[in-house]
Every structure is written in C-alpha cells, then in structure tokens.
Design a protein around this motif. Structure first.
Motif, PDB file in Angstrom:
ATOM      1  N   UNK A 130      46.963   5.860   7.132  1.00  0.00           N
ATOM      2  CA  UNK A 130      47.252   5.437   8.540  1.00  0.00           C
ATOM      3  C   UNK A 130      47.416   3.812   8.674  1.00  0.00           C
ATOM      4  N   UNK A 131      46.501   3.111   7.939  1.00  0.00           N
ATOM      5  CA  UNK A 131      46.929   1.816   7.862  1.00  0.00           C
ATOM      6  C   UNK A 131      48.471   1.358   7.612  1.00  0.00           C
ATOM      7  N   UNK A 132      49.034   2.049   6.542  1.00  0.00           N
ATOM      8  CA  UNK A 132      50.346   1.642   5.947  1.00  0.00           C
ATOM      9  C   UNK A 132      51.525   2.242   6.800  1.00  0.00           C
ATOM     10  N   UNK A 133      51.256   3.359   7.377  1.00  0.00           N
ATOM     11  CA  UNK A 133      52.316   3.922   8.140  1.00  0.00           C
ATOM     12  C   UNK A 133      52.315   4.226   9.460  1.00  0.00           C
ATOM     13  N   UNK A 135      49.592   2.302  11.931  1.00  0.00           N
ATOM     14  CA  UNK A 135      48.938   1.043  12.491  1.00  0.00           C
ATOM     15  C   UNK A 135      48.070   0.355  11.523  1.00  0.00           C
ATOM     16  N   UNK A 136      48.051  -0.877  11.566  1.00  0.00           N
ATOM     17  CA  UNK A 136      47.194  -1.624  10.474  1.00  0.00           C
ATOM     18  C   UNK A 136      45.894  -1.431  11.095  1.00  0.00           C
ATOM     19  N   UNK A 137      45.689  -1.928  12.204  1.00  0.00           N
ATOM     20  CA  UNK A 137      44.276  -2.073  12.909  1.00  0.00           C
ATOM     21  C   UNK A 137      43.686  -0.627  12.941  1.00  0.00           C
ATOM     22  N   UNK A 138      44.311   0.392  13.477  1.00  0.00           N
ATOM     23  CA  UNK A 138      44.041   1.792  13.385  1.00  0.00           C
ATOM     24  C   UNK A 138      43.320   1.961  11.937  1.00  0.00           C
ATOM     25  N   UNK A 139      44.044   1.773  11.005  1.00  0.00           N
ATOM     26  CA  UNK A 139      43.983   2.256   9.679  1.00  0.00           C
ATOM     27  C   UNK A 139      42.580   1.663   9.271  1.00  0.00           C
ATOM     28  N   UNK A 140      42.466   0.632   9.506  1.00  0.00           N
ATOM     29  CA  UNK A 140      41.251  -0.356   8.976  1.00  0.00           C
ATOM     30  C   UNK A 140      40.062   0.174   9.646  1.00  0.00           C
ATOM     31  N   UNK A 141      39.900   0.510  10.985  1.00  0.00           N
ATOM     32  CA  UNK A 141      38.933   0.845  11.830  1.00  0.00           C
ATOM     33  C   UNK A 141      38.590   2.451  11.565  1.00  0.00           C
ATOM     34  N   UNK A 142      39.533   3.251  10.867  1.00  0.00           N
ATOM     35  CA  UNK A 142      39.376   4.499  10.532  1.00  0.00           C
ATOM     36  C   UNK A 142      38.577   4.871   9.224  1.00  0.00           C
ATOM     37  N   UNK A 143      38.345   3.773   8.438  1.00  0.00           N
ATOM     38  CA  UNK A 143      37.795   3.950   7.276  1.00  0.00           C
ATOM     39  C   UNK A 143      36.604   4.557   7.194  1.00  0.00           C
ATOM     40  N   UNK A 144      35.531   3.976   8.065  1.00  0.00           N
ATOM     41  CA  UNK A 144      34.194   4.443   8.058  1.00  0.00           C
ATOM     42  C   UNK A 144      34.145   5.750   8.785  1.00  0.00           C
TER      43      UNK A 144
END
Length: 289
Positions: A130-133, A135-144
């Motif tokens: 998600x982060x790479x393909x 959105x960077x912000x959404x990918x970061x917040x989706x980890x947890x």
C-alpha cells in the motif's frame, strides 16, 4: 482519510461480514498435524526434517533485519518503509522459532506459534505494498491495523475453532500482491522479484497440500512439508535481493504496461524481419550465359 478511502474500508468490512454470514465455519482438522515425515533422524530431534528445514528463515530474517538498519543498506527513504520491512523480517525470524517449536510436537496449541509469525509477515507485506503502490501515508498508517487484524484472526480461530478470518488474512495477499505488482506503477525498480516470491509461495502451498504423495514419490527421502518450508524461505530471499538491487523508478509504469511495450516491439521486429524476407525472396534472378 479521504472519502474514497473510507468507502473502500466500508466495502471491505461489509464484504467480510457477508462472507462470515453466508459461509460455514471452518474448523481445524486434527489430521492436519499428521505429517508424512515423522522420523527422528539425528540428535533425538522429533520430526527432524520438518524442524530443521525452518533454519533458512532464521538466516535470511536476521540478514534482512540487519540490512534494514545497518547504514541504511537498503536505502529505505521513508519511516513507514523501515517499520514495514522491519516487521516483515521480524516475522520471518519468528517463523523459524514458531514453526520449529510446533513441529517438535504438532498440536493446536503449538500451531498458534507457527501461524502467528507468518501472519505478521503477510500483513506487513500488504502494508508495504500500500505504501509503495498506492499512498505512502496510508501505507504507513495501515501497518498497525493490519498487524492487529492478523493477530485477531489467529485469536478468533483458537477461541472459536473457525479458520475463516485466518484464511482471508493468508490468501487475500496471495491474490492481491501479484495483481498489484502487475497493475500498479512501482516506486522502485526490480518489480519482477515480487512475482518470483509469489511463485515460490504458491509452489510451497502445493507442496504442503501434497505432503504425503511427495514423501512417497521421493521414496521417503523428503516430504512435501519439508520442501514447503524450503520454498517458502525463498520468498524473503527474493525480497531481500530485490531490496539490495532496486533503485528509484524514474518512469513509473506498471509491469503490465512494460510487457505491452515489449510485446509491441517484438511484433514490430518480427514484422520487419518478415517484410525483409519477402523482399529478398522476391528479387528476380537474372541468368547469365
């Protein structure tokens, strides 16, 4: 979060709820623990090959985790990338211990510690994608949230003897990641490594399903489950190679577009060769006396 993102999450949750309502529970079969190769080959280790075949996970997981942080060898640009890949390699290291512990004496209680590390690795990979393909912000917040979803799926199976949430967590990435790797423009080069990793994971699942037939075909030398561990370990191997080799993608086009361009060039070259061949054969031959 944008309205589009909210709608996406709402649709995903509704689909999951509908799936849980219309499908029957999937209990854990006790036959699952009856692996083909139950030999104690050396050092008194029960189910020796199914235990020691997890060692590659430890090696590649430690290497990947060190390179994530040692002088930024992988050249990770964003904090979310560091967190995502760190979680992935921690999960890979934990697979070595969790799966080894389970195979010493397979049962449902120990199976939790086999599946939990794999779930951490799966969900981390989804967040990275998600982060790479997307959105960077959404990918970061989706980890947890994704890690929590994986942990909850394990807890749900253990308390309610229902594998459906775990199956979703495990198999959705198997479909989504190759599709996203092909269809979505990458941030980095060497995207083909994602497909190699997916291919080895698919092969590992086939070997897992054919545990006993493979043990028979190899004349009791090695079982399908042991080969499954070795093939599954190739997933972090390919992803580590990808991280070491890749660079920023200057022209962000998807693999599908790249293949289309390559195919067009091949057809154009074939057409030019064919036209040249026809021109050459049509030149009249003048006989001399």
């Amino acid at each position: 979060m944008s309205k589009r993102g909210v709608y996406g999450w709402v649709v995903a949750i509704l689909c999951f709820i509908i799936l849980m309502l219309v499908t029957p529970a999937i209990p854990q079969s006790e036959e699952y623990h009856n692996f083909a190769d139950q030999r104690d080959l050396f050092f008194g280790i029960p189910n020796t090959l199914n235990v020691v075949s997890n060692f590659p996970f430890l090696v590649i997981g430690v290497i990947g985790l060190i390179l994530c942080h040692y002088r930024n060898y992988f050249q990770l640009r964003l904090p979310g990338e560091v967190w995502g890949w760190s979680c992935f390699f921690v999960g890979v290291v934990a697979v070595a211990f969790g799966s080894g512990y389970y195979h010493l004496k397979p049962d449902d209680d120990r199976l939790v510690w086999d599946r939990l590390p794999m779930t951490i690795a799966f969900t981390s990979i989804v967040a990275i994608f998600i982060l790479e393909r997307i959105d960077e912000r959404k990918g970061t917040f989706s980890i947890i949230p994704l890690l929590l979803a994986g942990i909850i799926s394990i807890a749900y199976w253990r308390f309610f003897d229902d594998l459906r949430p775990y199956a979703v967590v495990q198999f959705v990435p198997c479909i989504a990641i190759p599709l996203m790797a092909i269809l979505l423009p990458p941030m980095y080069t060497h995207s083909m490594y994602w497909l190699w990793a997916a291919g080895f994971y698919l092969l590992a699942k086939v070997e897992e399903a054919e545990d006993k037939p493979i043990y028979k075909w190899t004349h009791h030398i090695v079982s399908g489950h042991t080969l499954k561990h070795l093939c599954a370990a190739m997933v972090p191997v390919f992803l580590t190679l990808m991280l070491a080799k890749r660079s920023i993608e200057t022209e962000r086009i998807s693999l599908l577009q790249t293949w289309k361009i390559s195919w067009t060039k091949i057809r154009k070259n074939d057409s030019e060769v064919e036209n040249y061949s026809c021109t050459y054969t049509s030149v009249p031959v003048v006989e001399t006396s």
